[in-house]
Design an enzyme around this catalytic site. Structure first.
Site, mmCIF file in Angstrom:
data_model
loop_
_atom_site.group_PDB
_atom_site.id
_atom_site.type_symbol
_atom_site.label_atom_id
_atom_site.label_comp_id
_atom_site.label_asym_id
_atom_site.label_seq_id
_atom_site.Cartn_x
_atom_site.Cartn_y
_atom_site.Cartn_z
ATOM 1 N N TRP B 124 0.809 -1.221 0.000
ATOM 2 C CA TRP B 124 0.000 0.000 0.000
ATOM 3 C C TRP B 124 0.838 1.265 0.000
ATOM 4 C CZ3 TRP B 124 -4.462 -0.320 -1.955
ATOM 5 C CH2 TRP B 124 -5.218 -1.495 -1.828
ATOM 6 N N ASP B 214 -1.107 6.358 6.956
ATOM 7 C CA ASP B 214 -2.262 5.551 6.562
ATOM 8 C C ASP B 214 -2.451 4.501 7.650
ATOM 9 O OD1 ASP B 214 -4.048 3.726 5.525
ATOM 10 O OD2 ASP B 214 -2.942 3.373 3.667
ATOM 11 N N LYS B 238 -12.133 -1.811 8.199
ATOM 12 C CA LYS B 238 -11.433 -2.844 8.967
ATOM 13 C C LYS B 238 -12.002 -2.844 10.405
ATOM 14 C CE LYS B 238 -8.554 -2.736 5.389
ATOM 15 N NZ LYS B 238 -8.483 -3.723 4.313
#
Lengths: 422, 422
Positions: B124, B214, B238
């Protein structure tokens, strides 16, 4: 199925006329509620708790696309994209994608200008033109409803011979697109459907120029000749589903690699706004708003399987029943307004008044009486009838999930309120 | 409350280890399901069917912000924004907003370059650096996990003395930001918490340079010293709620008018990506994803009111119980891996392995045995344990809604599977 008798009883005694987010069909919500806890295709896991790349969710999107294509009769050369960010994001995304397409097509130099033409018929198309200008195109108003309406207000749409459409010389550069908002939610102004005298004047524009339409608030309320459009988009939160997902229907040849336009002066566009990224990934360039898409899929299926009215004829277009339904409901309210001897006054010209958002004022009593109307309506279970904060007045939004009975109750209340207050 | 006995029974026999979207607490989903049909503050109208500008929804956002501020101990000079588009949109938005801030602050000339520094520790952050480069900044990798790991794979994070952090001359221009991903969902690699040896090395960077993190996949899993960050963001799907909403926590002095940066070479940025627009409108610049935010508000409240473990001491930080819980659960799985004599092999270095996403391989049997593991786990009700499609292997994601009992069942299955297949 769970026992939601209390919630359903409350729903049965409530008329939800919110302008958006707006009411959704009971059956779709019941199914969605159960699926939140356990989705039948993935028992023990809710629809919001499974991978967007699972076979089960893949099927949700496949079904939704198929049903949408059937309902809207979408030609094969159009892609259906599920995006995030609402209409405001599309104000920029349509411009950035089409400017890139145009720059590549015409191999522009970086300093070359790109024009977008806007028919400004209300608050949302005005905002769209402003955002277009922010995105470094020349946003030209080919119609300005504020100049057309009395007192600088949006009240309707002039016939196209009164628009300011530039006559292009033989070799003049065309605009990259022509933009309009099919239904102005705030102002209660709507273009007519296909074939109507108040339909969008496609014939006034070069057929090579893509037409972009914001259909956020009248999506799925009547048949659309999709092939006349370059791009159609709609935030879901009126006729389709919860807020947080936006449908984009785009003609394939307009989808380009945005980075390939940079050498022709194209902007650097965030990857999530690229139609190509969305099309190539089947709307799964990253994690999509899975629950919102799922609810949309349920609503689409219900419109297809159990439309509110029967098909008027076996060969009628799939959305004809919803068009008839919208006409039937809105006519009742407009008839009440028109018969009120000026107690209620519609804000939009009769020819282009909206079947979705019926906007009116109570001129005899001013804002005080309007407040009283909103308060008493609410006490009767008729909710969400205050006008948009920017314009005031009354707005009764009559989307697909509002029933004929609801509208009859609204009209009876309007009549009673008039009798008591005139 | 509705009777969801069938769905709840299915949930009770299912262990959902999906990497995202991921399981949510039963209680929050039950409340959300009932509220879909009729929200108690607006009886007869569901939470997805009311105006985002209504008092009822306003309160949802106020409560959610308050609970989030309490849980994360967010200082007053930070704003909480609810945005759309997921982490990928923030890959661009963080860069565009901070580049504008930097250009204004330093009154740059249009041709002046802006640098962003990236610690690339997994899939990511690699994507984030690529998107940063697309947004016309110089994206410099101050750490590249692919060079650190064996066979060009992301396996962990070197200590900062092995990073490639430029030593800036006295008057050299600083980067506009330093970026890292706190937990790499695909690769199972996580920085340590505050005070840990594997924590992000804040001290290696100029304190004037904003740090961007992030935290999509480990948000709300441990205390965070928010004041060390310029921007923290997290996709909800999540530990927090359904997909379709992204939390952005941003220091006030970094929020600028993006259009004011254009004269200093700033890009034209879509209005929906502007932190200023979102902050000025309390995240209601347009219609937000109301249902998704509502579910997040329920999850936040549940974490505050009934954490999975008691506060370790009366003065402990509010997220300490969740940190202990994550440690407890992930330790069980890692202990099983470490005790398996190589039957299971973790893919990440021990010092920086993730408490959220436990990634491992079954080297003796290769992909065939891994497929068998996934299949048999599923038959036992243990779902979603296949590795990300880009790396393969096994990934057991142990977010907040996964219980200790679930993890014990997983570990028992792992042991049994090993005995039958080694």
């Amino acid at each position: 199925m769970a026992d939601f008798s209390q919630q359903l009883a409350q729903r049965a005694s409530t008329i939800n006329l919110n302008a958006g987010p707006s009411p959704l069909p009971d059956a779709a919500l019941l199914t969605a509620a159960a699926s939140l806890l356990s989705y039948p295709q993935t028992p023990g896991m809710g629809i919001a708790e499974i991978s967007h790349r699972s076979a089960a969710f893949d099927q949700v999107v496949l079904d939704a696309n198929k049903d949408l294509r059937t309902l809207l009769e979408i030609p094969d050369n159009y892609r259906v994209l599920w995006m995030q960010g609402g209409g405001l994001t599309q104000f920029a995304a349509t411009v950035l994608n089409l400017a890139a397409w145009y720059r590549i097509k015409h191999q522009l130099a970086p300093q070359d200008d790109v024009e977008g033409w806007y028919a400004v018929t209300g608050s949302w198309s005005k905002k769209a033109a402003e955002e277009g200008a922010r995105m470094s195109i020349s946003a030209r108003k080919v119609f300005d409803g504020k100049k057309h309406g009395a007192a600088g207000k949006f009240t309707g749409i002039a016939s196209v011979d009164q628009w300011d459409v530039p006559q292009l010389e033989e070799n003049a550069r065309k605009p990259a697109f022509v933009y309009f908002c099919d239904n102005e939610t705030v102002d209660g102004i709507e273009f007519g459907g296909p074939g109507s005298a108040a339909a969008f004047p496609f014939e006034a524009f070069d057929p090579e120029v893509p037409i972009v339409a914001d259909m956020s608030s009248n999506f799925l309320s009547r048949p659309v000749d999709v092939s006349k459009y370059g791009i159609i988009y709609a935030g879901a939160q009126k006729n389709l589903g919860p807020s947080g997902v936006t449908l984009v229907i785009v003609r394939e040849d307009l989808i380009v690699d945005l980075d390939a336009a940079v050498q022709y002066g194209g902007a650097r566009v965030p990857a999530m706004l690229s139609y190509k990224n969305m099309a190539d990934s089947n709307s799964m360039y990253n994690t999509p708003p899975t629950f919102a898409i799922y609810v949309c899929s349920l609503v689409l299926r219900s419109l297809l399987v159990s439309p509110p009215l029967p098909l008027p004829s076996p060969t009628a277009r799939p959305l004809a029943p919803l068009s008839d339904f919208a006409d039937q409901k809105s006519s009742l309210v407009y008839a009440e307004i028109d018969a009120s001897s000026g107690f209620y006054v519609g804000t939009a010209d009769a020819a282009t008044r909206s079947r979705m958002n019926v906007t009116f004022r109570l001129p005899n009593g001013g804002e005080e009486l309007e407040k009283k109307f909103v308060k008493e309506a609410s006490e009767k279970g008729i909710k969400g009838v205050n006008g948009h904060r920017s314009v005031g007045g009354i707005r009764t939004s009559i989307y697909n999930a509002v029933t004929l009975e609801h509208v009859k109750t609204l009209v009876a209340f309007m009549r009673d309120f008039q009798e008591r207050n005139q």
